[in-house]
Design a protein around this motif. Structure first.
Motif, PDB file in Angstrom:
ATOM      1  N   THR A  17       3.172   3.287   4.446  1.00  0.00           N
ATOM      2  CA  THR A  17       2.529   3.377   3.163  1.00  0.00           C
ATOM      3  C   THR A  17       1.775   4.270   2.928  1.00  0.00           C
ATOM      4  OG1 THR A  17       2.471   0.635   4.083  1.00  0.00           O
ATOM      5  CG2 THR A  17       1.237   1.061   1.920  1.00  0.00           C
ATOM      6  N   LEU A  18       1.480   4.603   3.594  1.00  0.00           N
ATOM      7  CA  LEU A  18       0.476   6.096   2.978  1.00  0.00           C
ATOM      8  C   LEU A  18       1.269   6.985   2.542  1.00  0.00           C
ATOM      9  CD1 LEU A  18      -2.499   5.634   4.803  1.00  0.00           C
ATOM     10  CD2 LEU A  18      -2.567   4.720   2.506  1.00  0.00           C
ATOM     11  N   ARG A  19       2.387   6.688   3.773  1.00  0.00           N
ATOM     12  CA  ARG A  19       3.558   8.197   2.821  1.00  0.00           C
ATOM     13  C   ARG A  19       4.546   7.853   2.159  1.00  0.00           C
ATOM     14  NH1 ARG A  19       5.893   7.701   8.179  1.00  0.00           N
ATOM     15  NH2 ARG A  19       4.444   9.261   9.492  1.00  0.00           N
ATOM     16  N   LEU A  24       5.371   9.215  -3.965  1.00  0.00           N
ATOM     17  CA  LEU A  24       5.007   8.553  -5.209  1.00  0.00           C
ATOM     18  C   LEU A  24       3.972   9.618  -6.170  1.00  0.00           C
ATOM     19  CD1 LEU A  24       6.005   4.599  -4.807  1.00  0.00           C
ATOM     20  CD2 LEU A  24       7.750   6.042  -5.557  1.00  0.00           C
ATOM     21  N   THR A  25       2.626   9.170  -4.968  1.00  0.00           N
ATOM     22  CA  THR A  25       1.408  10.597  -6.287  1.00  0.00           C
ATOM     23  C   THR A  25       2.532  11.976  -6.599  1.00  0.00           C
ATOM     24  OG1 THR A  25       0.380   8.831  -5.505  1.00  0.00           O
ATOM     25  CG2 THR A  25      -0.321  11.084  -6.538  1.00  0.00           C
ATOM     26  N   ALA A  26       3.005  12.512  -5.369  1.00  0.00           N
ATOM     27  CA  ALA A  26       3.217  14.304  -5.351  1.00  0.00           C
ATOM     28  C   ALA A  26       4.071  13.695  -6.379  1.00  0.00           C
ATOM     29  CB  ALA A  26       3.944  14.186  -4.160  1.00  0.00           C
ATOM     30  N   ALA A  30       4.138  15.952  -9.969  1.00  0.00           N
ATOM     31  CA  ALA A  30       6.018  17.572 -10.330  1.00  0.00           C
ATOM     32  C   ALA A  30       6.050  16.971 -12.014  1.00  0.00           C
ATOM     33  CB  ALA A  30       6.246  16.622  -9.055  1.00  0.00           C
ATOM     34  N   LEU A  31       6.301  15.636 -11.909  1.00  0.00           N
ATOM     35  CA  LEU A  31       6.872  15.683 -13.527  1.00  0.00           C
ATOM     36  C   LEU A  31       5.858  15.452 -14.806  1.00  0.00           C
ATOM     37  CD1 LEU A  31       8.152  11.597 -13.006  1.00  0.00           C
ATOM     38  CD2 LEU A  31       8.952  13.816 -13.281  1.00  0.00           C
ATOM     39  N   GLY A  77       6.244   2.507 -12.398  1.00  0.00           N
ATOM     40  CA  GLY A  77       5.337   2.235 -14.044  1.00  0.00           C
ATOM     41  C   GLY A  77       5.130   3.742 -14.768  1.00  0.00           C
ATOM     42  N   GLN A  78       3.978   4.558 -13.968  1.00  0.00           N
ATOM     43  CA  GLN A  78       4.068   5.369 -14.180  1.00  0.00           C
ATOM     44  C   GLN A  78       5.137   6.843 -14.185  1.00  0.00           C
ATOM     45  OE1 GLN A  78      -0.040   6.781 -12.229  1.00  0.00           O
ATOM     46  NE2 GLN A  78      -0.503   5.402 -12.571  1.00  0.00           N
TER      47      GLN A  78
END
Length: 88
Positions: A17-19, A24-26, A30-31, A77-78
């Motif tokens: 899950t953390l991976r 997703l956060t990375a 990047a976006l 969503g983000q």
């Protein structure tokens, strides 16, 4: 989402899950960098989307599935909003 709750029985594997959340956060970072480059007229490459995965379940001591699903949905969503800003 402030935190992911732990469950005693069942739930999603914590490492898996953390991976996935890190990926997703990375992608969000990047976006956001692409949007900044676009505003400054610099060249940029749009990163490939993080594929949706089936998180591993665990028999004992995982993260609450509802919490994880909700948080992943928020992150996705983000990501969608950022991609729309880049393409719009």
């Amino acid at each position: 989402m402030d935190r992911l709750s732990n469950v005693v029985f069942g739930g999603y594997d914590k490492v898996d899950t953390l991976r996935y959340i890190d990926q997703l956060t990375a992608q969000i970072y990047a976006l956001e960098a692409v949007i900044d480059k676009k505003k400054n007229g610099e060249s940029f490459d749009i990163p490939f989307p993080v594929p949706e995965i089936e998180l591993k379940s665990t028999a004992l001591g995982g993260f609450d599935k509802d919490d994880v699903n909700s948080y992943v949905s928020e992150l996705r969503g983000q990501i969608s909003e950022l991609r729309e800003r880049i393409n719009g």
